[in-house]
Design an enzyme around this catalytic site. Structure first.
Site, PDB file in Angstrom:
ATOM      1  CB  THR A 175       8.270  41.373  12.689  1.00 53.09           C
ATOM      2  OG1 THR A 175       8.506  40.316  11.732  1.00 53.09           O
ATOM      3  CG2 THR A 175       7.366  42.426  12.061  1.00 53.09           C
TER       4      THR A 175
ATOM      5  NE  ARG B 172      16.654  36.805  11.914  1.00 55.61           N
ATOM      6  CZ  ARG B 172      17.452  37.334  12.821  1.00 55.61           C
ATOM      7  NH1 ARG B 172      17.208  37.147  14.102  1.00 55.61           N
ATOM      8  NH2 ARG B 172      18.485  38.048  12.479  1.00 55.61           N
TER       9      ARG B 172
ATOM     10  CG  ASP C 209      23.250  36.983   6.883  1.00 58.07           C
ATOM     11  OD1 ASP C 209      23.268  35.830   6.393  1.00 58.07           O
ATOM     12  OD2 ASP C 209      22.209  37.673   6.955  1.00 58.07           O
TER      13      ASP C 209
ATOM     14  CG  ASP D 233      24.054  37.755   3.287  1.00 60.33           C
ATOM     15  OD1 ASP D 233      23.311  37.176   2.474  1.00 60.33           O
ATOM     16  OD2 ASP D 233      23.758  38.830   3.835  1.00 60.33           O
TER      17      ASP D 233
HETATM   18  C1  PRP Z   1      19.093  33.007   9.808  1.00 57.94           C
HETATM   19  C2  PRP Z   1      19.595  31.695  10.371  1.00 57.94           C
HETATM   20  C3  PRP Z   1      18.379  31.152  11.070  1.00 57.94           C
HETATM   21  C4  PRP Z   1      17.693  32.387  11.555  1.00 57.94           C
HETATM   22  C5  PRP Z   1      17.954  32.529  13.026  1.00 57.94           C
HETATM   23  O1  PRP Z   1      18.365  32.817   8.642  1.00 57.94           O
HETATM   24  O2  PRP Z   1      20.087  30.816   9.417  1.00 57.94           O
HETATM   25  O3  PRP Z   1      17.530  30.399  10.236  1.00 57.94           O
HETATM   26  O4  PRP Z   1      18.281  33.499  10.858  1.00 57.94           O
HETATM   27  O5  PRP Z   1      17.278  33.589  13.535  1.00 57.94           O
HETATM   28  P1  PRP Z   1      16.148  33.449  14.645  1.00 57.94           P
HETATM   29  O6  PRP Z   1      16.687  32.535  15.687  1.00 57.94           O
HETATM   30  O7  PRP Z   1      15.990  34.859  15.138  1.00 57.94           O
HETATM   31  O8  PRP Z   1      14.912  32.948  13.991  1.00 57.94           O
HETATM   32  P2  PRP Z   1      17.745  34.023   7.781  1.00 57.94           P
HETATM   33  O9  PRP Z   1      16.324  34.249   8.179  1.00 57.94           O
HETATM   34  O10 PRP Z   1      18.664  35.210   7.851  1.00 57.94           O
HETATM   35  O11 PRP Z   1      17.701  33.436   6.321  1.00 57.94           O
HETATM   36  P3  PRP Z   1      18.884  32.960   5.360  1.00 57.94           P
HETATM   37  O12 PRP Z   1      19.528  31.760   5.982  1.00 57.94           O
HETATM   38  O13 PRP Z   1      18.160  32.647   4.105  1.00 57.94           O
HETATM   39  O14 PRP Z   1      19.861  34.107   5.181  1.00 57.94           O
HETATM   40  N1  URA Z   2      21.170  35.015  11.432  1.00 57.57           N
HETATM   41  C1  URA Z   2      22.477  35.114  11.118  1.00 57.57           C
HETATM   42  O1  URA Z   2      22.901  34.674  10.046  1.00 57.57           O
HETATM   43  N2  URA Z   2      23.304  35.681  12.018  1.00 57.57           N
HETATM   44  C2  URA Z   2      22.871  36.179  13.194  1.00 57.57           C
HETATM   45  O2  URA Z   2      23.704  36.683  13.970  1.00 57.57           O
HETATM   46  C3  URA Z   2      21.508  36.064  13.497  1.00 57.57           C
HETATM   47  C4  URA Z   2      20.674  35.470  12.592  1.00 57.57           C
END
Ligand code: PRP
Ligand code: URA
Length: 209
Positions: free
Chosen positions: A108, A104, A200, A203
């Site tokens: 945005t 993400r 997160d 993380d």
């Molecule tokens: C997180 C999560 C989803 C997304 C959800 O990933 O694992 O893929 O956010 O958010 P949305 O419903 O608003 O699209 P992130 O983009 O943080 O990447 P990561 O798993 O690499 O940390």
């Molecule tokens: N992605 C995450 O890992 N946590 C949230 O709460 C939203 C998006």
């Protein structure tokens, strides 16, 4: 009444999700809980998969059995979905794993695709999207769109925590995709995180907080 949305009612799921949410849960335990929760949710989400008859010879004679019809595609959304693969795969070791990388944009909140391992033969009975967090729903919707472009006709989403906003978006864009989750939370905050959520998910699994 939400249609095509299945929050688990299982006490084990509720128990493990509570441990997962805690800010005191360290990455090792967090990963174990994600693995266990994924197995439980997968069990619920796959209750209606298609089977075909298969006879089996036991030490005592013949029995009527069944086998799953067609292949299964597990689709972890990187990074956070990675931790859900192991447990699910243990229960269906013949499944293919199709990795999709989405991140993400922090400003945005739009998902940016950085990886997609398109299978040479994307012909399976069903694809199970694995991603713990359904926040705005942008990532889940983009994943469904990609899978449909590849010719996949049956998709299920398996996640851990969903915001109402994410459910609404995924249902609006892909009403044919059932949503299996451990819990539906209150809302998104101003930076697109689920409240109360768990923080997160990427993380916390990978120790990068
Ligand atoms: C997180 C999560 C989803 C997304 C959800 O990933 O694992 O893929 O956010 O958010 P949305 O419903 O608003 O699209 P992130 O983009 O943080 O990447 P990561 O798993 O690499 O940390
Ligand atoms: N992605 C995450 O890992 N946590 C949230 O709460 C939203 C998006």
């Amino acid at each position: 009444m939400l249609t095509n949305v299945f929050p688990s009612q299982h006490p084990l799921v509720a128990h493990k999700l509570t441990l997962l949410r805690s800010k005191d849960t360290k990455p090792k335990k967090f990963r174990e809980l994600i693995r266990e929760l994924s197995m439980l949710l997968c069990y619920e989400a796959t209750a209606d998969l298609d089977t075909e008859p298969l006879g089996v010879t036991t030490p005592m004679g013949q029995a009527a059995g069944k086998e799953l019809r067609g292949g299964i595609g597990l689709v972890p959304v990187l990074r956070a979905g990675l931790g859900m693969v192991e447990g699910v795969w243990e229960m269906m070791p013949g499944a293919e794993v199709w990795h999709i990388g989405l991140k993400r944009d922090e400003r945005t909140l739009q998902p940016m695709q950085y990886y997609a391992n398109k299978p040479s033969q994307p012909r399976v009975q069903v694809c199970l999207i694995l991603d713990p967090m359904l926040a705005t729903g942008g990532s889940a919707s983009a994943t469904c769109k990609l899978l449909k472009e590849w010719g996949v006709t049956r998709i299920k989403y398996i996640g851990l925590i969903a915001a109402p906003e994410g459910i609404a978006r995924l249902q609006a864009d892909h009403p044919d995709v059932p949503i299996h989750i451990a819990a539906i939370d209150e809302r998104l905050n101003e930076i697109g995180y689920i409240v109360p959520g768990l923080g997160d998910a990427g993380d916390r699994q990978f120790g990068t907080a």
